[in-house]
Design a protein around this motif. Structure first.
Motif, PDB file in Angstrom:
ATOM      1  N   ASP A 125      -3.052   5.810   4.791  1.00  0.00           N
ATOM      2  CA  ASP A 125      -2.789   4.370   4.954  1.00  0.00           C
ATOM      3  C   ASP A 125      -3.389   3.840   6.250  1.00  0.00           C
ATOM      4  N   ASN A 126      -3.872   4.740   7.085  1.00  0.00           N
ATOM      5  CA  ASN A 126      -4.513   4.308   8.323  1.00  0.00           C
ATOM      6  C   ASN A 126      -6.017   4.533   8.270  1.00  0.00           C
ATOM      7  N   ASP A 176      -5.114   1.007  13.477  1.00  0.00           N
ATOM      8  CA  ASP A 176      -3.802   1.526  13.822  1.00  0.00           C
ATOM      9  C   ASP A 176      -3.806   2.454  15.021  1.00  0.00           C
ATOM     10  N   ARG A 207      -6.976  -0.427   2.650  1.00  0.00           N
ATOM     11  CA  ARG A 207      -6.984   0.977   3.089  1.00  0.00           C
ATOM     12  C   ARG A 207      -7.177   1.910   1.900  1.00  0.00           C
ATOM     13  N   TYR A 217       0.843  -1.202   0.000  1.00  0.00           N
ATOM     14  CA  TYR A 217       0.000   0.000   0.000  1.00  0.00           C
ATOM     15  C   TYR A 217       0.871   1.242   0.000  1.00  0.00           C
TER      16      TYR A 217
HETATM   17 MG    MG Z   1      -0.431   2.121   9.692  1.00  0.00          MG
END
Ligand code: MG
Ligand code: AMP
Length: 484
Positions: A251-252, A261, A182, A77
């Motif tokens: 990405d979270n 996360d 994500r 990712y």
């Molecule tokens: Mg992360």
């Protein structure tokens, strides 16, 4: 082991082309030792570990042995980290597979802290015990607060030291998620600029998470629309309980709408919209009050990835995506207002509701009132009485509130019931988490378990609650660290 535990793997993501992942097994650890296991979650997953001895469990939850049917991968990712685009990927995690429960619900089983992968960059691929226990307790607390979240099945020590500012005990968290896809997964594929790969990802996500869109005429646009709704619901929930994620990089942000996360996250005590706990968030990008705006920003990055699939004509595609992104503000405002009405037990709607809500928040801000406890006080719970609430301005506000309550419904029972369903009596307070982790680092989990227990039922009055509802030392600034 397979027969007694009931693993039921069906690893669809690992069957996608290698563009999306790297096949890699967890790196073996020296001296595995199970620290914590979530028996309730295991039951929900129809997994039965009761006949497995501790040595075998320790080996299993560090990845030293892998269950039959698993197929370990690190997912690729990308992501915008504090606004800057970077290629990332699972640098210290492996997805060992997708487990199906008896009613066919699909869950990713991931080991976090499992060693280096192709995506580790300069990292060691490892995680420390403290942060993994922190993720365990806060993710479980979020779940119990009825907020979509990844879950935590186990924490095991590796028996190896890891080097951060000081040497720390290494550990691995077993994370359960409806998936680990994500916004950043889409960004990674978009950066490769191959429309067929994006189509594969889109179809995969629709089939796995939003099957109601399978026959949609414009899957990309409809997916954007539902994910906008999911993410608004999520951030409204965070605002409801005073949760500050701390590192809302793209990405979270999951495609499923689960919180993921738990790095430098924390709960706000004193109501201060600008609250930031993370040591690295110098500009307050991810402050409490900025979370809705950042959600919209992240969704805009998501929309950009989908442009080629929305319409062949790029201008038209951008126009359609922008129209949807522009609904964010109105939708958020509506859902936030509804959530705040619920917190105050306000049934129906009144034009003055928003100013009533804002007046309370302003008072809380000016008087440094505790966010959680103020609503508990309004629910007439004696434990939350405080001289602060004798303040004239608060009492005047309360009269207005009571007038509003009686104008639409005069049953105390009814509005209290509504309030009790959304206002937690207990949250994972920073000082309590720190206390529990400090003891746990010295191999004493007694306080950790007590805290975990009380956080199981945050909406219920429990014995011993008094110790968990006080603010920490307000003269000390609380700082969370990302170097996990
Ligand atoms: Mg992360
Ligand atoms: P996070 O801040 O946990 O969301 O991680 C951001 C990125 O850094 C992800 O790609 C992680 O896999 C990677 N990462 C974080 N810590 C480590 C580590 N100790 N070793 C390797 N990669 C890491």
């Amino acid at each position: 082991m397979k027969n007694t535990v009931n693993w039921n793997f069906d690893n669809t993501y690992s069957r996608l082309s290698n563009v999306f992942k790297e096949h890699i097994e967890p790196v073996a650890v020296k001296n595995p030792e199970l620290v914590l296991m979530n028996q309730d979650l295991a039951k929900e997953l129809n997994l039965d570990f009761t006949n497995i001895d501790k040595n075998e469990l320790s080996a299993l939850f560090t990845g030293n042995i892998l269950p039959e049917g698993s197929n370990a991968i690190a997912q690729a990712y990308a992501g915008h980290q504090f606004g800057h685009f970077t290629m990332l990927g699972d640098g210290r995690a492996v997805l060992i597979g997708e487990h199906l429960t008896s009613n066919n619900k699909r869950f990713d089983v991931q080991f976090k802290g499992s060693g280096k992968t192709a995506f580790s960059r300069n990292g060691d691929g490892r995680a420390a015990l403290g942060p993994m226990l922190r993720e365990y307790i806060i993710s479980e607390a979020m779940h119990n607060l009825n907020i979509p979240s990844t879950r935590s099945l186990a924490v095991a020590k590796t028996g190896e030291e890891i080097i951060r500012d000081t040497p720390l005990q290494g550990a691995i968290l077993t994370r359960i998620a409806s998936s680990h896809i994500r916004v950043g997964t889409f960004q990674y594929v978009a950066a490769r600029n191959k429309k067929d790969e994006m189509e594969i990802l889109l179809n995969y996500v629709v089939k796995r998470h939003y099957p109601e869109l399978i026959n949609s005429k414009n899957k990309a646009l409809d997916l954007l629309n539902v994910i906008i709704d999911r993410q608004i619901d999520l951030v409204v929930n965070w605002m409801r309980v005073g949760f500050i994620h701390g590192v809302m990089n793209t990405d979270n942000m999951t495609i499923s709408g689960e919180t993921i996360d738990y790095g430098p996250c924390a709960f706000m005590d004193i109501y201060e919209p600008k609250t930031v706990f993370s040591s690295i968030d110098k500009m307050g990008r991810y402050a409490y009050c900025n979370q809705p705006a950042i959600t919209k920003w992240n969704l805009s990055r998501f929309a950009e990835c989908l442009i080629p699939l929305i319409d062949k004509d790029e201008d038209k595609a951008v126009k359609s995506a922008t129209e949807l992104i522009d609904t964010f503000g109105r939708k958020y405002e509506e859902k936030w207002l509804k959530m705040m009405r619920n917190k105050l037990g306000l049934l129906g709607e009144d034009n003055k509701d928003k100013s009533l809500i804002v007046d309370l928040l302003t008072w809380m801000h000016q008087n440094k009132a505790d966010y959680t406890n103020t609503f508990c006080h309004l629910m007439k719970l004696k434990e939350y009485d405080d001289d602060l609430y004798k303040d004239n301005n608060f009492q005047n506000w309360k009269k207005n509130w009571e007038t509003r309550l009686s104008s639409k419904n005069n049953h105390t029972e009814k509005y209290i019931k509504l309030m009790r369903s959304v206002n937690p009596l207990v949250i994972p307070r920073n000082h309590k988490i720190e206390e529990a982790l400090e003891m746990a680092n010295n191999n004493n989990l007694e306080i950790f378990h007590k805290l975990l227990k009380i956080l199981e039922k945050p909406y219920v009055q429990q014995e011993n609650i008094l110790d968990y509802i006080k603010m920490g030392d307000t003269t000390r600034e609380y700082i969370t660290f990302c170097g996990t």
